[in-house]
Design a protein around this motif. Structure first.
Motif, PDB file in Angstrom:
ATOM      1  N   HIS A  35      -8.752  19.369  12.453  1.00 39.44           N
ATOM      2  CA  HIS A  35      -9.260  19.049  13.597  1.00 39.44           C
ATOM      3  C   HIS A  35     -10.188  20.292  14.160  1.00 39.44           C
ATOM      4  CE1 HIS A  35      -5.579  20.878  14.276  1.00 39.44           C
ATOM      5  NE2 HIS A  35      -5.696  21.327  15.627  1.00 39.44           N
ATOM      6  N   GLY A  36     -11.567  20.051  14.549  1.00 36.45           N
ATOM      7  CA  GLY A  36     -12.003  21.334  14.850  1.00 36.45           C
ATOM      8  C   GLY A  36     -12.542  21.894  13.801  1.00 36.45           C
ATOM      9  N   LEU A  37     -13.065  22.926  13.884  1.00 39.40           N
ATOM     10  CA  LEU A  37     -13.534  23.658  12.717  1.00 39.40           C
ATOM     11  C   LEU A  37     -12.509  24.347  12.082  1.00 39.40           C
ATOM     12  CD1 LEU A  37     -16.812  25.006  14.215  1.00 39.40           C
ATOM     13  CD2 LEU A  37     -16.246  23.070  12.935  1.00 39.40           C
ATOM     14  N   GLU A  56     -16.029  18.004  27.587  1.00 44.49           N
ATOM     15  CA  GLU A  56     -16.443  18.738  26.483  1.00 44.49           C
ATOM     16  C   GLU A  56     -17.591  19.574  27.002  1.00 44.49           C
ATOM     17  OE1 GLU A  56     -17.913  17.334  22.473  1.00 44.49           O
ATOM     18  OE2 GLU A  56     -19.441  16.963  23.802  1.00 44.49           O
ATOM     19  N   GLU A  87      -9.975  25.984  15.742  1.00 43.48           N
ATOM     20  CA  GLU A  87      -9.805  24.449  15.461  1.00 43.48           C
ATOM     21  C   GLU A  87     -10.257  23.679  16.956  1.00 43.48           C
ATOM     22  OE1 GLU A  87      -7.289  27.119  14.595  1.00 43.48           O
ATOM     23  OE2 GLU A  87      -5.980  25.622  15.530  1.00 43.48           O
ATOM     24  N   TRP A  90     -15.974  22.781  18.102  1.00 38.94           N
ATOM     25  CA  TRP A  90     -16.531  21.667  17.210  1.00 38.94           C
ATOM     26  C   TRP A  90     -18.186  21.945  17.568  1.00 38.94           C
ATOM     27  CZ3 TRP A  90     -13.645  20.673  20.993  1.00 38.94           C
ATOM     28  CH2 TRP A  90     -13.912  19.904  22.229  1.00 38.94           C
ATOM     29  N   THR A  92     -20.441  19.449  16.884  1.00 36.93           N
ATOM     30  CA  THR A  92     -21.436  18.160  17.084  1.00 36.93           C
ATOM     31  C   THR A  92     -20.816  17.629  18.551  1.00 36.93           C
ATOM     32  OG1 THR A  92     -19.645  16.704  16.269  1.00 36.93           O
ATOM     33  CG2 THR A  92     -21.494  17.300  14.789  1.00 36.93           C
ATOM     34  N   THR A  95     -18.253  14.743  20.521  1.00 32.55           N
ATOM     35  CA  THR A  95     -17.218  14.420  19.649  1.00 32.55           C
ATOM     36  C   THR A  95     -16.005  15.195  19.863  1.00 32.55           C
ATOM     37  OG1 THR A  95     -19.155  13.981  18.237  1.00 32.55           O
ATOM     38  CG2 THR A  95     -16.884  14.216  17.100  1.00 32.55           C
ATOM     39  N   PRO A  97     -12.711  16.908  19.125  1.00 32.83           N
ATOM     40  CA  PRO A  97     -12.067  17.291  17.956  1.00 32.83           C
ATOM     41  C   PRO A  97     -11.546  16.094  17.108  1.00 32.83           C
ATOM     42  CG  PRO A  97     -11.182  18.738  19.712  1.00 32.83           C
ATOM     43  CD  PRO A  97     -12.155  17.532  20.327  1.00 32.83           C
ATOM     44  N   PRO A 103     -14.513  16.946  10.248  1.00 38.14           N
ATOM     45  CA  PRO A 103     -15.240  16.910  11.593  1.00 38.14           C
ATOM     46  C   PRO A 103     -16.867  17.128  11.223  1.00 38.14           C
ATOM     47  CG  PRO A 103     -13.964  18.736  11.304  1.00 38.14           C
ATOM     48  CD  PRO A 103     -13.727  18.205  10.296  1.00 38.14           C
ATOM     49  N   TYR A 104     -16.974  18.154  10.566  1.00 36.30           N
ATOM     50  CA  TYR A 104     -18.162  18.537  10.347  1.00 36.30           C
ATOM     51  C   TYR A 104     -18.138  19.707   9.398  1.00 36.30           C
ATOM     52  CZ  TYR A 104     -22.995  19.778  11.725  1.00 36.30           C
ATOM     53  OH  TYR A 104     -24.225  20.013  11.915  1.00 36.30           O
TER      54      TYR A 104
END
Length: 436
Positions: A35-37, A56, A87, A90, A92, A95, A97, A103-104
């Motif tokens: 999740h997340g980065l 967000e 994490e 994010w 985007t 969105t 997480p 995710p991205y």
DNA sequence: CATGCCGGGTT
DNA sequence: AACCCGGCATG
């Protein structure tokens, strides 16, 4: 450097793994976690999104600490700074997480801050953020070549210092394998590089050392000229080399080893940001929030010098000195009364200090204290003066010198890592690294 | 016996 | 000069 035809009897060099990995800085292209980065490099100014107050919020990256995987984000909407785990960040919008799937996936290397049609001031903020973070935050200098590979002759395969470890990614020191001095920057850089992110994992694997030591990002690094009566301090290795070369070595030919000769005349010094209350930069994000591995062995002193640590004069209180080449270094004087440190700083050795740095009671301390040295510092008997003094009075009239209490390279590194020994040890001479 | 390193040989 | 190693002192 490796023995040519005649390997040492005990030299198991064949078994050595040369760390010549070219992946100097793997910037972790793996852009997805759960999740997340995850394992993504965020750049200052980059737009990200975080949860804040249940919703967000868009923000811009101020810094990304790879050590803690924390990202400090500035939220312009709330006009506040937050710090989030990677994490929880994010890239985007709208969105939250994403649960499990990628995710991205960010291309870490081609990460251009997108110019989204958000707002103009967003861009301005971003620009400002970039500028501020570039000017105040610990910056990264190329870890590999900036760290003059200690103990090793710099070019042999002991270059196991594959570095990539955690660091704040304010990436503007591009790492090129050869020191190509961006001179202007080198000299005026008021921002000392911090934490080259030595990747100790490699060494730990190699050395089986307990060794959780790692220079924290709360330590500034600069380089000081060791030329007599010159205490020039520069923040970049390139700068100091150039200084030494031009001012001291003169035009003694740029050839052969004179290139490396500069190394002999500068030293690395460190400053603990935690101890110097302010780091001169206004931004709060200068220091690392946490520093579990404190290297200090001296109590924080109240009179932290607030002046620019890069002043021309003698180093401030918290600058510590680290010789690169003790074999040629000035007559070493032991810096003994250092309280035991709970965590070893580095398996890389730190050559001894000279007298003028080891002013008693000052918070000077050695950066990387190997296990052996630590042991030494705690246990060593009244140290004998200058075992390897430069001058002849090396009265060999008596018998050989007493065996020191210190662990020597052989003990510290083991014969398996003979190539990590100091030259003297390799030649079966008196150890120059762990003097007693 | 392992280690540190002197003294001296080799490259 | 850099490198290597036999051999001895030492713990």
């Amino acid at each position: 450097m490796l023995p040519k035809n005649r390997l040492g009897k005990r030299s198991p060099l064949g078994a050595l793994v040369c760390g010549t990995s070219t992946e100097g800085r793997v910037i972790s292209g793996i852009g997805a976690g759960t999740h997340g980065l995850h394992r993504v490099k965020l750049y200052p100014g980059q737009r990200v999104y975080v949860h804040c107050g249940g919703q967000e919020c868009g923000g811009v990256v101020e810094q990304h600490n790879h050590v803690d995987d924390e990202v400090s984000v500035f939220l312009p909407q709330l006009n506040t700074h937050v710090r989030r785990k990677l994490e929880d960040v994010w890239m985007t919008p709208a969105t939250p997480p994403p649960p499990t799937n990628t995710p991205y996936s960010v291309s870490s290397s081609i990460d251009v801050p997108k110019r989204s049609p958000e707002t103009v001031d967003m861009d301005e903020i971003m620009a400002a953020m970039v500028l501020t973070s570039l000017s105040c935050s610990p910056m990264i200098q190329s870890p590999i070549q900036e760290e003059p590979a200690p103990a090793l002759s710099g070019m042999d395969c002991g270059n196991s210092e594959v570095s990539d470890g955690g660091y704040w990614s304010c990436d503007h020191g591009n790492s090129s394998p050869t020191p190509s001095p961006s001179i202007a920057e080198a000299d005026r850089a008021l921002v000392p590089p911090v934490d080259e992110g030595l990747d100790m994992e490699m060494e730990q694997v190699l050395f089986d050392e307990p060794a959780p030591r790692r220079r924290k990002n709360s330590v500034k690094v600069a380089y000081r000229c060791l030329w007599p009566n010159c205490e020039k301090i520069l923040t970049s290795i390139v700068g100091i080399k150039r200084h030494v070369r031009t001012l001291h070595l003169g035009q003694n030919g740029e050839q052969d080893h004179s290139q490396r000769e500069e190394d002999f005349y500068y030293t690395e010094i460190y400053q603990d940001l935690e101890q110097t209350a302010t780091c001169g930069a206004p931004q709060a994000s200068c220091g690392s929030p946490s520093s579990p591995t404190q290297l200090t062995c001296s109590p924080p002193t109240p009179d932290t010098n607030q002046t620019s640590p890069l002043s021309q004069s003698a180093p401030g209180n918290f600058w510590q000195v680290h010789y690169e080449h003790s074999y040629q270094a000035l007559p070493p004087v032991r810096l003994t009364p250092c309280k035991p440190v709970s965590v070893p700083a580095s398996s890389r050795w730190t050559p001894p200090l000279t007298g003028h740095q080891s002013k008693q009671g000052t918070p000077f301390r050695r950066r990387s204290v190997s296990v052996g040295e630590q042991w030494l510092q705690n246990h060593s008997a009244p140290s004998r003066p200058h075992p390897a003094s430069v001058s002849p009075p090396r009265s060999h009239c008596t018998t050989r010198r007493l065996r020191g209490e210190a662990k020597k390279c052989r003990k510290v590194y083991g014969i398996e890592h003979r190539d990590q020994w100091c030259t003297a040890c390799r030649w079966k001479k008196a150890c120059q690294r762990f003097l007693d």
